[in-house]
Scaffold this motif. Structure first.
Motif, short mmCIF file in Angstrom:
data_model
loop_
_atom_site.label_atom_id
_atom_site.label_comp_id
_atom_site.label_asym_id
_atom_site.label_seq_id
_atom_site.Cartn_x
_atom_site.Cartn_y
_atom_site.Cartn_z
N ARG A 34 0.82 -1.22 0.00
CA ARG A 34 0.00 0.00 0.00
C ARG A 34 0.85 1.26 0.00
O ARG A 34 0.33 2.35 -0.07
CB ARG A 34 -0.89 0.02 1.24
CG ARG A 34 -2.00 -1.00 1.17
CD ARG A 34 -2.50 -1.29 2.55
NE ARG A 34 -3.52 -2.35 2.49
CZ ARG A 34 -4.82 -2.09 2.38
NH1 ARG A 34 -5.24 -0.87 2.34
NH2 ARG A 34 -5.68 -3.08 2.30
N VAL A 35 2.20 1.11 0.15
CA VAL A 35 3.05 2.29 0.22
C VAL A 35 3.24 2.87 -1.18
O VAL A 35 3.41 2.15 -2.15
CB VAL A 35 4.42 1.90 0.83
CG1 VAL A 35 5.35 3.08 0.87
CG2 VAL A 35 4.22 1.32 2.21
N ALA A 36 3.18 4.22 -1.27
CA ALA A 36 3.43 4.88 -2.56
C ALA A 36 4.87 4.59 -2.98
O ALA A 36 5.79 4.59 -2.17
CB ALA A 36 3.21 6.38 -2.41
N GLY A 37 5.07 4.29 -4.26
CA GLY A 37 6.42 4.03 -4.77
C GLY A 37 6.85 2.59 -4.60
O GLY A 37 7.99 2.24 -4.93
N SER A 38 5.97 1.72 -4.05
CA SER A 38 6.33 0.32 -3.90
C SER A 38 6.16 -0.40 -5.23
O SER A 38 5.21 -0.15 -5.97
CB SER A 38 5.43 -0.32 -2.83
OG SER A 38 5.48 -1.72 -2.97
N ILE A 39 7.07 -1.33 -5.49
CA ILE A 39 7.05 -2.01 -6.78
C ILE A 39 5.99 -3.12 -6.80
O ILE A 39 5.72 -3.72 -7.84
CB ILE A 39 8.45 -2.56 -7.14
CG1 ILE A 39 8.59 -2.75 -8.65
CG2 ILE A 39 8.75 -3.83 -6.40
CD1 ILE A 39 9.86 -2.26 -9.18
N THR A 40 5.38 -3.38 -5.64
CA THR A 40 4.30 -4.36 -5.60
C THR A 40 2.94 -3.70 -5.42
O THR A 40 1.94 -4.38 -5.23
CB THR A 40 4.52 -5.34 -4.45
OG1 THR A 40 4.72 -4.60 -3.25
CG2 THR A 40 5.72 -6.22 -4.69
N ASN A 41 2.90 -2.39 -5.44
CA ASN A 41 1.64 -1.66 -5.21
C ASN A 41 0.93 -1.44 -6.54
O ASN A 41 1.42 -0.70 -7.38
CB ASN A 41 1.96 -0.32 -4.53
CG ASN A 41 0.70 0.45 -4.20
OD1 ASN A 41 -0.40 0.05 -4.55
ND2 ASN A 41 0.88 1.58 -3.52
N PRO A 42 -0.28 -2.05 -6.72
CA PRO A 42 -0.98 -1.89 -8.00
C PRO A 42 -1.82 -0.62 -8.10
O PRO A 42 -2.51 -0.41 -9.09
CB PRO A 42 -1.86 -3.13 -8.05
CG PRO A 42 -2.16 -3.44 -6.64
CD PRO A 42 -0.99 -2.97 -5.83
N ARG A 43 -1.81 0.21 -7.06
CA ARG A 43 -2.61 1.46 -7.10
C ARG A 43 -1.93 2.50 -7.98
O ARG A 43 -0.75 2.33 -8.34
CB ARG A 43 -2.76 2.00 -5.68
CG ARG A 43 -3.70 1.15 -4.85
CD ARG A 43 -3.33 1.26 -3.38
NE ARG A 43 -3.88 0.13 -2.66
CZ ARG A 43 -4.98 0.18 -1.92
NH1 ARG A 43 -5.61 1.33 -1.78
NH2 ARG A 43 -5.43 -0.88 -1.32
N PRO A 44 -2.62 3.59 -8.29
CA PRO A 44 -2.03 4.63 -9.16
C PRO A 44 -0.69 5.14 -8.67
O PRO A 44 0.21 5.39 -9.46
CB PRO A 44 -3.09 5.73 -9.13
CG PRO A 44 -4.37 5.04 -8.86
CD PRO A 44 -4.04 3.85 -8.02
N ALA A 45 -0.52 5.26 -7.32
CA ALA A 45 0.74 5.80 -6.81
C ALA A 45 1.83 4.72 -6.71
O ALA A 45 2.93 5.02 -6.28
CB ALA A 45 0.50 6.44 -5.44
N GLY A 46 1.55 3.46 -7.05
CA GLY A 46 2.54 2.40 -6.97
C GLY A 46 3.36 2.29 -8.26
O GLY A 46 3.18 3.05 -9.21
N VAL A 47 4.27 1.30 -8.27
CA VAL A 47 5.17 1.14 -9.43
C VAL A 47 5.10 -0.30 -9.93
O VAL A 47 6.06 -0.82 -10.50
CB VAL A 47 6.60 1.55 -9.03
CG1 VAL A 47 7.45 1.79 -10.26
CG2 VAL A 47 6.61 2.81 -8.18
N ARG A 48 3.98 -0.98 -9.71
CA ARG A 48 3.91 -2.41 -10.02
C ARG A 48 4.01 -2.67 -11.53
O ARG A 48 4.58 -3.68 -11.95
CB ARG A 48 2.59 -2.97 -9.49
CG ARG A 48 2.52 -4.47 -9.59
CD ARG A 48 1.51 -5.05 -8.63
NE ARG A 48 1.60 -6.50 -8.60
CZ ARG A 48 0.70 -7.29 -9.19
NH1 ARG A 48 -0.33 -6.77 -9.83
NH2 ARG A 48 0.84 -8.61 -9.13
N ALA A 49 3.50 -1.73 -12.33
CA ALA A 49 3.52 -1.92 -13.80
C ALA A 49 4.95 -2.10 -14.29
O ALA A 49 5.26 -3.04 -15.03
CB ALA A 49 2.86 -0.72 -14.47
N LEU A 50 5.83 -1.23 -13.81
CA LEU A 50 7.24 -1.31 -14.21
C LEU A 50 7.85 -2.64 -13.78
O LEU A 50 8.53 -3.32 -14.54
CB LEU A 50 7.99 -0.13 -13.58
CG LEU A 50 9.50 -0.13 -13.76
CD1 LEU A 50 9.85 0.03 -15.23
CD2 LEU A 50 10.12 0.98 -12.94
#
Lengths: 436, 378
Positions: free
Chosen positions: B31-47
């Protein structure tokens, strides 16, 4: 269930232990110990619903005086009960709240007194009696509310009783006052006595003087055994609150009317007349035909203690019907009601002519002292408009009173505190004139 | 009713307990912004997902030890949203892997300065263009063409630093330098690699090239051990550190005692008692309403007539005149009784209606004075 103030104190004592061993577990342990003690205390507390409670209450009390409600608590069990008892009453009873902790050993009984000083007329019903039964440690209590019914009737204050001695003296003066009476309708022959200086020579009975060889005069006494019906109007008019100004107290018009009824009851009973009472608005609220045993004043006070105003108009046709039923002979009819020009034509006016023909009618009308007072501060246009409105209404009432007076009806207009004595004075004047 | 209240109370307590538990349990990295496992808009999971498909081994770490252990065949991505402690910066500076620093805003000046050995400085970035162009020789930046900017920027302090995507006053979004231990890339802002913006502009191209340079990627979200001491909570100051060691437990006990006191005072001794009140209306309701009506319609004539009639009625009774006495007689007797000229008395009692409110007030005062004169004379 309830806890006492000892629980937070006990928790606070734990500060010593916590300062000595500053570990979180000490806090948890201490709170746990206190909770355990509370549970233990609760388990050892006597059951409040096992107590037998009996209420001892006087039947009635006069307004502004005090009564005591006594609760006798008996503990039929073997376990000692430590109880705190609240005898709940409506706020207008102003119950004095002193609730000591009582210790009731098994089989014992104790009494707790609650002092009541009612501030409102009517029937006061006791609410529940709440019992808190503490355990031996006094930490936690079982709480239960028990129904112990009781009703205290609060009688009207009868503030105007201070006017009674003077009116009774006037009544005695009427006795034997032959001089002021003309022989004829309404006065009754009482006895003969010797002439005394100052007696009216017109009352000398020459025939008796000739027989007795002394000058004898006839004495008269005022009429007795007349019927007086008081009609108290409890419609919207009676709900009007008249603000206290100066010496007069803040009261409803109904209160002034009740005072008038009570003073008349005391005076009429003393003069030997039969008193009846009718309290009425849209329906008959109280009907007391009179002539029964017991004190008229007590019966009036008892009945009038429950009178309450209602926001309706008076059904005068109903009143006329009731008057016909209650008065079989010509009676004195005292109507305590408002002379309102706006309501007269469709209300009182429809029946007053008939009533005034059949009976002697007195109308007692409560005036507002603030309306009578001359406007002193007229610097503001609003105050002048108000004064003009008051003047117009006053004029309309005066012209209505003049119209009613021409029908042979006595109109008594007085401020609330003066209404009762003024009505009685009108009654005494009618009696003295032999017009009953 | 009581049963319902108790049930509601129990539910409320359960809910409060749930909220407390949720607040106490540490936040999941998902749930943390910038986390590579976070699928929310503020996450980086896509990369992270695309890099995985390209054969890059992506791992996310939150402790300093794991981050510092990154080998030289890996890329260590540091997501900076606050300054790190001195020891943490020193360990990161000596790491063998290539370092990519994402400057996600917040107070990060010291960290960037320390990580780049004073080669790169954090700054604000501002430009009139929506999409800044690379304008440099770095192949990664050139491949991207343009990226989504944030308000944070970078400034190269020595010539060996390559800066790309310049703004108006010499600041840049991308800086590339070579230290003696590893290759260092600093990129300003995180808006170019978040799930919601990674497909815009050349964001994806830059991200894949920068983070996919080596076969391994270690994504480091600095945890509590990398943050400076004393700044771990929002206030930045622990009040209990100033008090004796037992203050914390005593405070807890005081809270418990307070709760017990609330229970003690809060429990009613039996229910409330109902009082039946009689109806009441102001006795002067009719006259007050009529007065207000007069005032509203400015019925001065009507009001004046009322005042005059009431006064004449009263003084006539006082002078022994019938209420139906003719005006001439009343004026004559009043003038004689008060000593005022008859014309003045007539104007007062039978004059024309007053034209203004002031005249009405004057009339009322005159009538009151007349009555007072009559009562004091007698």
């Amino acid at each position: 269930m309830a806890i006492s103030g000892r629980v937070p104190l006990l928790l606070l004592i734990g500060v010593v232990a916590v300062v000595a061993w500053p570990q979180p577990i000490v806090v948890v342990a201490w709170v746990g110990v206190v909770a355990l003690l509370c549970c233990l205390d609760l388990a050892l507390a006597a059951r409040p619903d096992r107590l037998r409670i009996v209420r001892d209450l006087p039947g009635s009390v006069r307004l502004t005086e005090s009564a005591t409600s006594r609760l006798t608590l008996t503990n039929p069990g073997t376990r000692t009960a430590r109880v705190q008892v609240r005898d709940a009453w409506p706020p207008s009873a102003s119950p004095a709240a002193e609730r000591p902790r009582l210790v009731l050993a098994g089989g014992e009984s104790l009494r707790q007194v609650t002092r009541l000083t009612p501030t409102r007329r009517g029937d006061l019903a006791a609410a529940a009696v709440t019992v808190r039964s503490y355990g031996p440690l006094g930490l936690a209590a079982r709480q239960r509310s028990l129904e112990v019914p009781g009703v205290l009737r609060v009688m009207p204050e009868f503030r105007s009783r201070s006017h009674l001695p003077y009116r009774l003296a006037r009544l005695r003066e009427l006795d034997g006052q032959a001089a002021v009476h003309v022989r004829g309708q309404g006065t009754e022959f009482d006895s003969l006595r010797e002439y005394a200086l100052g007696d009216d020579v017109r009352s000398i009975d020459w025939r008796a003087s000739a027989r007795a060889t002394r000058t004898m005069v006839r004495t008269w006494r005022p009429e007795r055994d007349r019927h007086i019906l008081i009609v108290l109007d409890t419609s919207r008019w009676a709900a009007g609150r008249i603000g206290g100004s100066g010496k007069s107290v803040d009261q409803l018009r109904l209160d002034a009317g009740i005072e008038a009824c009570l003073l008349m009851a005391a005076l009429g009973a003393a003069s030997g007349d039969r008193m009846s009472l009718l309290v009425v608005d849209q329906e008959v609220r109280l009907r007391y035909p009179g002539g029964g045993k017991g004190s008229v004043l007590a019966a009036f006070a008892n009945g009038l203690s429950l009178a309450e105003p209602a926001l309706t108009e008076t059904d005068w046709a109903l009143v006329a019907g009731q008057v016909d039923q209650l008065c079989r002979q010509r009676s004195l009819l005292i109507l305590i009601t408002g002379l309102d020009p706006a309501l007269y034509a469709d209300g009182l006016g429809t029946v007053l002519a008939t009533l005034a023909h059949d009976h002697q009618v007195v109308i007692g009308h409560v005036t507002d002292p603030s309306a009578e007072a001359r406007p002193t501060d007229l610097a503001d246009a609003g105050a002048v408009y108000d004064a003009a409105a008051r003047g117009r209404l006053w004029l309309a009432t005066q012209s209505l009173a003049a119209r009613v007076t021409r029908m042979g009806v006595e109109v008594v207009q007085a401020v609330p505190d003066r209404l009762a004595p003024a009505v009685c004075d009108a009654y005494l004047a009618l009696k003295a004139a032999g017009r009953l | 009713m009581k049963r319902w209240l108790i049930g509601g109370g129990v539910l409320l307590v359960l809910f409060a307990g749930l909220v407390t538990a949720a607040a106490l349990v540490p936040e999941s990295p998902d749930r943390v912004a910038g986390s590579i496992t976070n699928p929310r808009p503020a996450g980086v999971r896509a990369l992270g997902q695309v890099l995985l498909r390209d054969g890059v081994a992506v791992t996310q770490v939150t402790t300093l030890a794991e981050a510092a252990a990154a080998a030289d065949d890996a890329t260590l991505a540091v997501h900076l949203s606050a300054d790190l402690s001195e020891p943490a910066l020193a360990r990161l500076r000596d790491v063998a892997a290539d370092l990519v620093v994402i400057n996600a805003g917040g107070p990060t000046d010291t960290s960037i300065d320390a990580l780049s050995d004073s080669r790169i400085q954090a700054d604000y970035w501002w430009s009139n263009q929506d999409h800044p162009t690379a304008s440099c020789t770095d192949p990664d930046a050139l491949a991207a063409g343009s990226i989504t900017p944030s308000s944070t920027g970078l400034r190269g302090l020595v010539d060996t630093v390559t800066t790309c995507f310049p703004g108006e006053d010499g600041t840049a979004l991308y800086a590339q330098a070579q230290t003696d231990r590893h290759r260092l890339t600093v990129i300003a802002g995180d808006r170019w690699l978040r799930n919601d913006t990674i497909t815009a502009n050349g964001n994806a191209a830059l991200a894949l090239r920068v983070f996919g340079r080596n076969p391994k990627l270690v994504w480091y979200l600095p945890g509590a051990d990398a943050l400076p001491q004393g700044q771990q909570d929002a206030t930045g100051l622990d009040l209990f550190s100033l008090l004796p060691p037992w203050s914390r437990v005593v405070f807890a006990l005081l809270l418990a005692a307070g709760a017990a006191a609330a229970l003690w005072r809060g429990r009613r001794f039996g229910g409330l008692v109902r009082e039946l009140l009689p109806v009441e209306v102001p006795a002067s309701e009719v006259s007050a309403g009529l007065g207000r009506l007069y005032r509203q319609s400015a019925a001065r004539g009507h009001a004046a007539a009322g005042l005059r009639a009431a006064t004449v009625h009263r003084v006539a009774a006082r002078l022994g005149l019938p209420a139906s006495a003719p005006p001439g007689l009343v004026v004559d007797r009043l003038a004689r009784a008060t000593g005022d000229p008859p014309s003045a008395v007539e104007a007062l009692c039978y004059g024309p209606p007053p034209p203004t409110d002031a005249a009405l007030v004057e009339l009322a005062t005159g009538l009151t004075d007349l009555e007072r004169k009559l009562t004091t004379r007698e």
